[in-house]
Enzyme design. Structure first.
Site, mmCIF file in Angstrom:
data_model
loop_
_atom_site.group_PDB
_atom_site.id
_atom_site.type_symbol
_atom_site.label_atom_id
_atom_site.label_comp_id
_atom_site.label_asym_id
_atom_site.label_seq_id
_atom_site.Cartn_x
_atom_site.Cartn_y
_atom_site.Cartn_z
ATOM 1 N N ASP A 181 0.857 -1.185 0.000
ATOM 2 C CA ASP A 181 0.000 0.000 0.000
ATOM 3 C C ASP A 181 0.896 1.238 0.000
ATOM 4 O O ASP A 181 1.437 1.627 1.038
ATOM 5 C CB ASP A 181 -0.896 0.011 1.235
ATOM 6 C CG ASP A 181 -1.997 -1.046 1.182
ATOM 7 O OD1 ASP A 181 -1.762 -2.114 0.575
ATOM 8 O OD2 ASP A 181 -3.080 -0.816 1.755
ATOM 9 N N LYS A 205 -6.928 3.478 -3.339
ATOM 10 C CA LYS A 205 -7.366 3.474 -1.942
ATOM 11 C C LYS A 205 -7.590 4.910 -1.480
ATOM 12 O O LYS A 205 -6.826 5.806 -1.836
ATOM 13 C CB LYS A 205 -6.288 2.777 -1.110
ATOM 14 C CG LYS A 205 -6.492 2.765 0.388
ATOM 15 C CD LYS A 205 -5.343 2.000 1.051
ATOM 16 C CE LYS A 205 -5.349 2.113 2.562
ATOM 17 N NZ LYS A 205 -4.203 1.398 3.182
ATOM 18 N N LYS A 260 -10.443 0.412 -2.518
ATOM 19 C CA LYS A 260 -10.310 0.187 -1.085
ATOM 20 C C LYS A 260 -10.594 1.470 -0.310
ATOM 21 O O LYS A 260 -9.763 2.368 -0.270
ATOM 22 C CB LYS A 260 -8.903 -0.325 -0.743
ATOM 23 C CG LYS A 260 -8.679 -0.548 0.762
ATOM 24 C CD LYS A 260 -7.281 -1.063 1.058
ATOM 25 C CE LYS A 260 -7.012 -1.143 2.548
ATOM 26 N NZ LYS A 260 -5.649 -1.645 2.869
#
Length: 318
Positions: free
Chosen positions: A155, A218, A254
């Protein structure tokens, strides 16, 4: 994971005339909040689906090998066995989608999951998390170390400065190099949407991140003042849909940060179904970034099965 997004060449024409009708997006988001939640067995089914999409996360300065071990045990056993048996779901292999930690704790998580005998992937934040205010060379080195330690998902966090100053070529190149450093590990690109200034910038940053090869986009690090919100979610999912229409590649979504209740989790699932379709409702294309969400989901399932809410000692903590 789904087929990887290989990225495309930089197409600034895709974002040059973007206009986001903020009042309409906010109005749509307010309607989303009023959606009636599902009840009974349908609610239990949606909640179990949410569990399988959770990135069970700890990003604390006091994380230790023992706390990571407990987190990994909870990742493999997210819902009490007797509750799953009551729902006839005890043999379905329900686990969370991934365990997410800092790079320094990746080895602990990999070893704990190996001992537990499960194949849950370990995700690591990297690239100057959470601020992104780190030289690119350090970001790339951190990504490579996390992969070397055993992380199967990375991430990364973008440099918000590049968005706020309109340096789209620079943003594309930075994310592209991060994707290259990830190698076989799948890359989720954190946009930190609460710090991008406008919904138009959220859309543009989403498109650039996908052009550069992101497997997921995300919303947030969970450390910003404003994290995952429904207006931002709608804009990011519209960008994902547009990218799919343009390229044929599906990119995951996400939301992360501030998602604490079972009702919120179901609403996010319903929104993904509404905007992107049921094919996105899998761990390969949808994740929920959360640290405390699982606790409330298990409480609601306990209530569904027993008719009463659990006492403090009834459920194991992550």
């Amino acid at each position: 994971m789904a087929q990887r997004n290989p990225g495309t060449k930089l197409e600034l024409g895709w974002i040059s005339k973007v206009y986001v009708n903020r009042p309409e997006v906010v109005r749509h988001a307010e309607q989303i909040k009023k959606w009636r939640t599902v009840k009974g067995n349908w609610q239990a089914a949606w909640l179990l689906k949410a569990v399988t999409c959770i990135d069970l996360t700890t990003l604390s300065g006091d994380d230790t090998p023992s706390s990571i071990h407990r987190l990994c045990f909870k990742a493999k056993h997210p819902i009490r066995e007797d509750l799953l048996k009551a729902l006839d779901m005890h043999d379905k292999g329900i686990t969370v989608g991934a365990v997410c930690v800092y790079p320094a704790r990746v080895t602990d998580a990999v070893n704990a999951l190996k001992v537990a005998g499960c194949n849950i992937p370990v995700a690591s934040v990297a690239a100057g998390f959470p601020s992104g205010q780190t030289p690119l060379e350090i970001k790339l080195a951190e990504i490579k170390l996390a992969v070397q330690y055993g992380a199967r998902e990375i991430d990364i966090v973008i440099s918000r400065t590049l968005v706020l100053t309109g340096q789209w070529e620079g943003l594309y190149e930075e994310i592209r190099q991060c994707r290259e450093a990830c190698g076989e590990a799948h890359m989720k690109t954190i946009l930190s949407t609460g710090e991008l200034g406008s919904l138009a910038n959220v859309y543009k940053a989403s498109m650039i991140a996908m052009m550069a090869g992101s497997d997921f986009i995300k919303t947030s690090t969970g450390k910003e003042v404003e994290n995952a919100t429904f207006p931002v979610g709608v804009v990011m999912m519209r960008a994902i849909k547009e990218f799919y229409w343009q390229t044929g590649y599906k990119v995951g979504f996400k939301p992360a940060g501030g998602i604490r209740t079972a009702k919120e989790a179901i609403t996010w699932l319903m929104l993904v179904k509404e905007e992107l379709g049921v094919e996105w409702l899998t761990p390969e294309l949808f994740r929920l970034g959360a640290s405390s969400l699982l606790e409330d989901i298990e409480r609601q399932i306990f209530y569904h099965v027993t008719g009463s809410y659990p006492l403090q000692h009834d459920l194991a903590m992550a």
